[in-house]
Design a protein around this motif. Structure first.
Motif, mmCIF file in Angstrom:
data_model
loop_
_atom_site.group_PDB
_atom_site.id
_atom_site.type_symbol
_atom_site.label_atom_id
_atom_site.label_comp_id
_atom_site.label_asym_id
_atom_site.label_seq_id
_atom_site.Cartn_x
_atom_site.Cartn_y
_atom_site.Cartn_z
ATOM 1 N N UNK A 96 -5.964 5.076 5.410
ATOM 2 C CA UNK A 96 -4.985 4.639 4.413
ATOM 3 C C UNK A 96 -4.698 3.152 4.614
ATOM 4 N N UNK A 97 -4.759 2.401 3.518
ATOM 5 C CA UNK A 97 -4.501 0.960 3.508
ATOM 6 C C UNK A 97 -3.324 0.698 2.573
ATOM 7 N N UNK A 98 -2.186 0.301 3.133
ATOM 8 C CA UNK A 98 -0.959 0.181 2.344
ATOM 9 C C UNK A 98 -0.712 1.476 1.568
ATOM 10 N N UNK A 99 -1.099 2.595 2.185
ATOM 11 C CA UNK A 99 -0.877 3.899 1.563
ATOM 12 C C UNK A 99 -2.001 4.395 0.689
ATOM 13 N N UNK A 100 -3.044 3.613 0.505
ATOM 14 C CA UNK A 100 -4.170 3.997 -0.347
ATOM 15 C C UNK A 100 -5.302 4.538 0.525
ATOM 16 N N UNK A 101 -5.711 5.767 0.274
ATOM 17 C CA UNK A 101 -6.812 6.364 1.024
ATOM 18 C C UNK A 101 -8.134 5.746 0.564
ATOM 19 N N UNK A 158 4.856 -3.685 -3.811
ATOM 20 C CA UNK A 158 4.461 -2.678 -2.834
ATOM 21 C C UNK A 158 3.905 -1.446 -3.541
ATOM 22 N N UNK A 159 3.185 -0.631 -2.780
ATOM 23 C CA UNK A 159 2.651 0.628 -3.299
ATOM 24 C C UNK A 159 3.631 1.759 -3.050
ATOM 25 N N UNK A 160 3.750 2.669 -4.033
ATOM 26 C CA UNK A 160 4.596 3.851 -3.897
ATOM 27 C C UNK A 160 3.771 5.117 -4.045
ATOM 28 N N UNK A 161 4.036 6.068 -3.171
ATOM 29 C CA UNK A 161 3.574 7.440 -3.378
ATOM 30 C C UNK A 161 4.798 8.333 -3.323
ATOM 31 N N UNK A 179 -7.389 -13.095 1.825
ATOM 32 C CA UNK A 179 -7.858 -13.202 3.207
ATOM 33 C C UNK A 179 -6.690 -13.656 4.091
ATOM 34 N N UNK A 180 -6.507 -12.975 5.204
ATOM 35 C CA UNK A 180 -5.399 -13.282 6.118
ATOM 36 C C UNK A 180 -4.208 -12.370 5.964
ATOM 37 N N UNK A 181 -4.141 -11.614 4.853
ATOM 38 C CA UNK A 181 -3.006 -10.717 4.639
ATOM 39 C C UNK A 181 -3.029 -9.559 5.626
ATOM 40 N N UNK A 182 -1.837 -9.052 5.956
ATOM 41 C CA UNK A 182 -1.684 -7.885 6.810
ATOM 42 C C UNK A 182 -1.622 -6.629 5.932
ATOM 43 N N UNK A 183 -2.345 -5.600 6.336
ATOM 44 C CA UNK A 183 -2.398 -4.338 5.603
ATOM 45 C C UNK A 183 -2.023 -3.211 6.555
ATOM 46 N N UNK A 238 -3.510 0.702 -9.992
ATOM 47 C CA UNK A 238 -2.325 1.461 -9.598
ATOM 48 C C UNK A 238 -1.659 0.940 -8.336
ATOM 49 N N UNK A 239 -2.311 0.030 -7.630
ATOM 50 C CA UNK A 239 -1.813 -0.400 -6.325
ATOM 51 C C UNK A 239 -1.714 -1.913 -6.230
ATOM 52 N N UNK A 240 -1.280 -2.383 -5.068
ATOM 53 C CA UNK A 240 -1.187 -3.826 -4.845
ATOM 54 C C UNK A 240 -2.421 -4.394 -4.152
ATOM 55 N N UNK A 241 -3.465 -3.576 -3.991
ATOM 56 C CA UNK A 241 -4.637 -4.045 -3.251
ATOM 57 C C UNK A 241 -5.321 -5.223 -3.932
ATOM 58 N N UNK A 242 -5.293 -5.250 -5.247
ATOM 59 C CA UNK A 242 -5.908 -6.364 -5.973
ATOM 60 C C UNK A 242 -5.214 -7.689 -5.739
ATOM 61 N N UNK A 243 -4.024 -7.662 -5.168
ATOM 62 C CA UNK A 243 -3.275 -8.884 -4.870
ATOM 63 C C UNK A 243 -3.568 -9.424 -3.473
ATOM 64 N N UNK A 244 -4.321 -8.661 -2.687
ATOM 65 C CA UNK A 244 -4.584 -9.077 -1.307
ATOM 66 C C UNK A 244 -5.416 -10.355 -1.248
#
Length: 200
Positions: A41-46, A182-185, A76-80, A68-74
């Motif tokens: 899971x990366x920021x809650x995304x499997x 942020x991501x929500x589940x 280089x250097x970001x913490x996940x 659906x998530x914030x992954x597209x906003x990442x």
């Protein structure tokens, strides 16, 4: 399946777009224990591990996941926040987390709680989604960027969570500020109950 108990945060070391997909290459302390096809899971995304090279591993996010998530906003250097799938022979320290992010939310406030910090998040309210169990309840569970948390002060489209110093220091909550996405589940149990009510 996950528990929402973050192991650590990984650092993004490379991002590569492949048509509608994005390959994320990250590094963390347990890369040597990973295997191809493993779920993390990366920021809650499997996401599935597709490549391991030295101290780095790569996962692929498809178009729907990115929408659906914030992954597209990442960048280089970001913490996940990362968590490997749950072992079925241990305690469930968080709550049942699928790693299927439902939507994103935006941080609208942070407030000091004399040692801990209250974060307020706002998400788009959709009546149909709410009827399907996509909402928060007081003292219920929610996953924010993969972190299992207890809801307080929910409204129709906002809620708060209280973050203790340990969680702040050991997850990417240390980088969340007003305006962060942020991501929500939402809790899977609530979704099942909502669906059962619709069938009656």
């Amino acid at each position: 399946m996950f528990s929402g108990i973050i192991e650590e945060f990984a650092t993004v070391v490379a991002i590569k777009k492949d048509r509608e997909n994005i390959d994320f290459t990250l590094t963390c302390s347990f890369v040597g224990e990973l295997k191809i096809d493993q779920s993390v899971a990366h920021n809650g995304v499997c996401l599935t591990v597709v490549r391991i090279e030295g101290e780095n591993y790569t996962v692929t996010a498809m178009k729907e996941t990115l929408e659906r998530s914030n992954l597209g906003r990442l960048a280089v250097g970001d913490k996940v926040n990362v968590e490997r799938s749950m072992l079925m022979n241990g305690r469930l320290d968080g709550h049942i987390v699928q790693g299927h992010v439902d939507t994103t939310a935006r941080c609208t406030a942070t407030d000091d709680a004399d040692g801990s910090t209250y974060f307020t998040f706002e998400y788009d309210f959709d009546p149909q989604m709410a009827r399907n169990g996509y909402f928060t309840v007081d003292k219920g569970s929610v996953t924010v960027n993969g972190v299992s948390l207890t809801v307080c002060n929910p409204t129709q489209h906002t809620f708060q969570v209280a973050i203790i110093p340990y969680t702040f220091d050991h997850t990417n909550f240390c980088d969340i500020h007003v305006g962060s996405v942020v991501n929500l589940e939402f809790d899977i149990i609530g979704k099942y109950i909502a669906r059962l009510q619709q069938l009656n």
